[in-house]
Design an enzyme around this catalytic site. Structure first.
Site, PDB file in Angstrom:
ATOM      1  N   SER A   1       5.800   0.081  -8.421  1.00 45.40           N
ATOM      2  CA  SER A   1       6.207  -1.122  -7.686  1.00 45.40           C
ATOM      3  C   SER A   1       5.060  -1.895  -7.059  1.00 45.40           C
ATOM      4  O   SER A   1       5.274  -3.015  -6.572  1.00 45.40           O
ATOM      5  CB  SER A   1       7.205  -0.750  -6.579  1.00 45.40           C
ATOM      6  OG  SER A   1       8.522  -0.823  -7.052  1.00 45.40           O
TER       7      SER A   1
ATOM      8  N   LYS B   1       4.562  -5.427  -8.079  1.00 42.32           N
ATOM      9  CA  LYS B   1       5.364  -6.502  -7.491  1.00 42.32           C
ATOM     10  C   LYS B   1       4.491  -7.477  -6.701  1.00 42.32           C
ATOM     11  O   LYS B   1       4.922  -8.596  -6.409  1.00 42.32           O
ATOM     12  CB  LYS B   1       6.454  -5.925  -6.591  1.00 42.32           C
ATOM     13  CG  LYS B   1       7.632  -5.275  -7.333  1.00 42.32           C
ATOM     14  CD  LYS B   1       8.712  -4.866  -6.344  1.00 42.32           C
ATOM     15  CE  LYS B   1       9.995  -4.409  -7.044  1.00 42.32           C
ATOM     16  NZ  LYS B   1       9.996  -2.990  -7.396  1.00 42.32           N
TER      17      LYS B   1
ATOM     18  N   SER C   1      11.312  -3.164  -1.826  1.00 42.82           N
ATOM     19  CA  SER C   1      11.025  -2.885  -3.233  1.00 42.82           C
ATOM     20  C   SER C   1      12.260  -2.979  -4.121  1.00 42.82           C
ATOM     21  O   SER C   1      12.430  -2.202  -5.053  1.00 42.82           O
ATOM     22  CB  SER C   1      10.380  -1.493  -3.377  1.00 42.82           C
ATOM     23  OG  SER C   1       9.605  -1.425  -4.544  1.00 42.82           O
TER      24      SER C   1
END
Length: 443
Positions: A138, A141, A193
């Site tokens: 993640s 991101k 997230s």
């Protein structure tokens, strides 16, 4: 089975949502970060050895089928390795790299690769396998957040879809028919997230493939030669890779955007609910609920600026964060870490403490500037001895990235106004003097 993201805040959100009748999220049993005490190992811990560059071209072999291409799709080949290490020769080393005369590195660091950098000067203070290629989970991101903050109207309201609510991995709790501003989607993306938030944001960028393409173009423009994004959310996919160095580049660029810096420093916000799901008989309204920031460094480290967490079965623990002390801002990126022997945020804290203890001119390399962006030059002690100079950022890196106001279209008007005012003042003084002189002549 595709690897799943999990985070401790998602578990808290799950409880809150469950109490209010909201949608479910990840199972706590799947989250290796939920331990409430430091894990104790029964055998002496040894930091992973990367001296022989085992991941110089590709991440370690996947343990599942998440990176198997779809039928008919080609298998992505490893990204080319640059002829010269990006950021300086010393960053071409695969083991630990520290400045001359620096103290020993902290112990109990399970991260296989990491980079400690100065967010303002761009100096890399120390590193381990900085250009080794790993899965970012993640933390990628951050790239999606940069693209979205540059392109999307944060006040625009979008409607949640069934596809948003059914994405793999951790979901913040977007429901079909729910109405969300892009700001709220960004909060869900960065703080909790949410892969559902990533899906909703990617849809506005043209869909997953278009969003991935934009993320990869951005990575390249920032100097990230080790990075290839496969999914907007960071779920593992064919060809996915990044490096601790590249993540340091991305985080530094993101921190130049005031809204991103605000998002990662926000502890909790209210998130909208959604109406009854027509697919579920007798379903009821799903009320708003609270989401919290899943970065434990934010709550437990003096001067923490915030950051981004990540986890998949193949990537293991990934972590990006920053902190500020005495006017100095440092960033830390960790890849392929474990909750062993201490949690990733605790490993980050130790490395940040190490960085703040170093001299301000300590350096083993630099974070390169984006394409087309000039910088001043700084040199470390090693660079001075070898005659190498490396780029560092200008003092005000944010101003050039902020959109111009409409007032800038009339930048010529300011000087002209002052000239006209000056002429009027002079004419007024002459008129006053002439009047005074005439009055005197009458007497």
């Amino acid at each position: 089975m595709r690897a799943r993201f999990t985070s401790s805040v998602a578990i808290v959100a799950a409880v809150l949502i469950g109490m209010s009748g909201g949608p479910a999220v990840a199972d706590p049993a799947d989250d290796p970060t939920t331990t409430t005490a430091t894990t104790v190992t029964t055998t002496p811990f040894t930091t992973p050895n990367t001296d022989n560059c085992p991941n110089s071209s590709s991440p370690p072999k996947a343990i599942d089928l998440s990176e198997v291409p779809a039928p008919g799709d080609p298998t992505p080949q490893p990204l080319p390795i640059p002829d010269e290490p990006v950021g300086g020769d010393e960053l071409g080393d695969c083991g630990s790299v520290t400045p001359d005369g620096a103290p020993a590195l902290p112990k109990e660091i399970s991260a296989t690769a990491w980079v400690l950098s100065d967010l303002d000067s761009g100096a890399v203070l120390a590193a381990k396998d900085p250009h080794g290629r790993y899965r970012p989970a993640s933390t990628i991101k951050i790239l999606l957040a940069i693209v979205a903050l540059r392109e999307l109207d944060l006040n625009r309201v979008v409607t949640g879809t069934i596809a948003d609510s059914e994405v793999d991995g951790t979901r913040v709790g977007i429901g079909p028919g729910g109405r969300y501003t892009n700001l709220q989607l960004m909060q869900a993306l960065v703080m909790a997230s949410g892969n559902d938030a990533a899906h909703a944001i990617a849809a506005q960028l043209g869909g997953d493939e278009a969003a991935v393409r934009k993320m990869n173009d951005l990575a390249k423009s920032l100097g990230g030669m080790d990075t290839r994004t496969a999914t907007p959310s960071g779920l593992d996919g064919p060809g996915m890779s990044s490096s601790a160095y590249d993540l340091a580049l991305f985080f530094r660029e993101a921190m130049r955007i005031p809204k991103f810096a605000e998002l990662i420093h926000t502890e909790q916000v209210q998130f909208p609910g959604f109406p009854p799901d027509p697919r579920i008989p007798a379903d009821k309204d799903h009320p708003a609920f609270t989401i919290g920031n899943d970065n434990q460094l934010l709550y437990n480290y003096d001067g923490a600026l915030g950051g981004k967490t990540g986890y998949t079965d193949d990537a293991r623990q990934t972590f990006v964060a920053g902190a500020e002390r005495n006017g100095r801002r440092l960033g830390i990126t960790l890849l392929k870490a474990d909750v062993l022997p201490i949690r990733p945020w605790e490993q980050a804290a130790r490395l940040l403490d190490y960085g703040f203890s170093l001299d301000r001119d300590a350096s083993v390399g630099t974070l390169v500037e984006p394409e087309g962006k000039a910088g001043t030059t700084t040199t470390s002690r090693r660079q001075q001895s070898s005659g190498v100079t490396l780029a560092a950022p200008p003092v005000d890196a944010t101003a050039s990235r902020l959109p111009k106001s409409n007032d800038d279209d009339f930048g010529w008007a300011g000087p002209l106004v002052f000239v006209l005012l000056g002429v009027l003042v002079v004419l007024a003084l002459l008129y006053w003097a002439d009047s005074l002189n005439r009055r005197r002549n009458r007497h």
